[in-house]
Design an enzyme around this catalytic site. Structure first.
Site, PDB file in Angstrom:
ATOM      1  N   ASP A 125       0.940  -1.419  -0.057  1.00  0.00           N
ATOM      2  CA  ASP A 125      -0.120   0.845   0.177  1.00  0.00           C
ATOM      3  C   ASP A 125       1.128   1.246  -0.088  1.00  0.00           C
ATOM      4  O   ASP A 125       1.377   1.169   0.524  1.00  0.00           O
ATOM      5  CB  ASP A 125      -0.627   0.169   1.690  1.00  0.00           C
ATOM      6  N   ASP A 393      -2.079   5.778  -6.401  1.00  0.00           N
ATOM      7  CA  ASP A 393      -2.521   4.784  -5.006  1.00  0.00           C
ATOM      8  C   ASP A 393      -2.550   3.321  -5.532  1.00  0.00           C
ATOM      9  O   ASP A 393      -3.504   2.671  -6.274  1.00  0.00           O
ATOM     10  CB  ASP A 393      -3.593   5.252  -4.459  1.00  0.00           C
TER      11      ASP A 393
END
Length: 519
Positions: A125, A393
């Protein structure tokens, strides 16, 4: 998903936290390198994926606004200089793969921590700054009611890799036991690290020597609770020459969250989160500082088979151009042109490490075009100072564009696909019947070409399957989501797929190139 800082699970992910100094245990031999493997888990329901992406994006926007109003905030200039930095050509990598087979839109990395080393499957992440693993402490530290998981089974330290199937069916069995690791060291709650460096730590401190505790909240309602400590991560080093024998080394002093209790479904398919965000405590920042100031990843097709593996690499990546940063400035007006590829065929654009966007990686977008026509999108949509901006992202699946940009893009794409019959399918606004009524086969349709133009004339031209996606048998949808304006647009992992991305933190450059991502 994102804790305090982010939000999403199926596609987005949590955050892992690593701090302290990384000591790459020496490496005899020439030009060692190492890798981590990425893993992708069964296709998640699109409505659930979209919901989680929207929640994560809402959090990202609120986070950016809060950061922008923090006047006088320290500029985070301090960049710890690692002792005994490795040679310039050293690198290590971890296997990385898609988690579609588990019903999520996340990508997973294989990570080994503790002494002896235990294998875990973590969400990769770029929006997280806390690295954590599911953990089991002593009985008196047992999780509170409603915040538990199955009792841990013994870990096999000899297992250096995890099968994708096992990851989904027995993640609860892989639980970290700090009392069984010879290198685990709790961080005291009275320490500067706990009180100043960890924004998610709890204020309560029963005694000065008590472990630093955290209650990490995620936007979707999930939460992770535990204590923070440091431990060693084991990496596999290998020479760059052919058939070099694989060697191992340790990154010492990794800041690690030991999550003893959690709520929500976000963590069921993984053992925790690997923080790749820009933060002085994230794993990515610390590891990159030790290995050339950069890291890179290549995301395989999100629907690729579970054995399709790519890598998350820290240090120089021979597949990406190592040429010096370009001095090309962001040009104003005119039709954007493609940047000439460097020696490695990679394009590059400035990486915006803006304190208002941390821990996210922002880029300057000059515009978006469809079939070569630049769309009419207000420039302030891409301006961080005006409440806009764009980030990459890995924890968000579907790309989210704020309203002015979204409406312009989907209108242009829909115009090109106007000959196809429309169908309704949540959560998408534009879906089409792609099946021939006479043959039952998929129709042969000229797909519109979408391009995202970055500062420095770098152009991202994703494959059509990254923005006109397979949503159901015989049905394709424009795989974009509408975000609120003002707000931040998010380039999700599906639009990033089949590209190699290098985050050069030292020179503040983002490099990317097309790749199948499999070796």
């Amino acid at each position: 998903m994102a804790g305090r800082r982010l939000v999403t699970l199926p596609p987005p992910m949590l955050m892992l936290m690593l701090a302290a100094a990384f000591l790459a245990a020496g490496a005899a031999g020439s030009k060692p390198s190492a890798k981590f493997e990425l893993i992708h888990r069964d296709e998640a329901p699109w409505d659930e994926v979209a919901r989680m992406d929207q929640e994560r994006t809402a959090f990202i926007c609120s986070h950016a606004r809060r950061r922008a109003t923090e006047a006088g905030d320290a500029k985070h200039k301090a960049k710890a200089k690692a002792k005994g930095a490795p040679a310039a050509d050293e690198a290590f990598a971890m296997p990385l793969s898609s988690g579609a087979y588990t019903g999520t839109g996340q990508y997973f990395v294989r990570f080994r921590v503790g002494t002896p080393a235990r294998p875990f499957l973590l969400v990769a992440d770029t929006g997280s700054d806390l690295t954590w693993v599911k953990c089991h402490r002593h009985d008196h530290d047992a999780p509170a009611p409603g915040y538990g998981y199955a009792a841990p089974a013994s870990n096999d330290s000899s297992t250096s890799s995890l099968s994708a199937a096992a990851a989904s069916s027995s993640s609860h069995a892989r639980v970290f036991r700090p009392d069984r690791s010879r290198t685990w060291a709790p961080i005291p709650c009275s320490s500067d690290t706990c009180t100043a460096s960890l924004p998610f730590s709890l204020a309560a401190c029963p005694t000065p020597g008590s472990p630093c505790a955290y209650d990490y909240r995620y936007k979707d309602g999930s939460a992770a609770r535990g204590t923070v400590g440091t431990d060693s991560a084991t990496i596999a080093l290998s020479g760059r020459g052919a058939k070099k024998k694989q060697r191992q080394a340790k990154l010492r002093g990794v800041v690690l969250g030991c999550t003893t209790s959690y709520t929500g479904d976000s963590f069921l398919a993984s053992d925790g989160v690997l923080s790749l965000g820009y933060s002085n405590i994230s794993f990515a920042s610390r590891a990159a500082a030790r290995f050339g100031g950069r890291f890179s990843y290549c995301l395989v097709d999100h629907l690729a088979p579970r054995n399709a593996t790519s890598y998350l690499t820290f240090g120089p990546n021979p597949a990406v151009s190592s040429s010096p940063p370009s001095k090309t400035a962001c040009a104003g007006g005119g039709s954007p042109a493609a940047a000439p590829p460097g020696p490695g065929g990679a394009r590059q654009t400035p990486l915006l490490l803006d304190h208002r966007m941390r821990p996210f990686y922002a880029v300057t977008v000059n515009g978006i075009s469809v079939d070569g026509e630049l769309l009419r999108i207000p420039r302030l949509v891409w301006d961080v100072a005006k409440g806009g901006g764009a980030i990459l992202d890995s924890g968000t699946s579907l790309t989210v564009l704020v309203s002015p940009a979204y409406r312009a893009v989907v209108a242009a794409l829909n115009k090109k696909l106007a000959g196809l019959p429309r169908v309704t399918m949540d959560p998408f606004d534009y879906c089409y019947n792609w099946t021939s009524p006479s043959t039952g086969e998929d129709l042969t349709v000229a797909m519109p070409e979408l391009a995202v133009h970055f500062a420095g004339s770098a152009r991202l031209q994703p494959p059509a399957k990254s923005y006109v996606i397979d949503a159901a048998p015989g049905v394709k949808c424009i795989g974009l989501q509408e975000g609120e304006w003002p707000g931040v647009s998010v380039i999700g992992n599906i639009l990033q797929q089949e590209h190699l991305w290098e985050f050069d933190l030292k020179n503040r450059r983002l490099r990317f190139k097309r790749s199948r991502c499999t070796q």
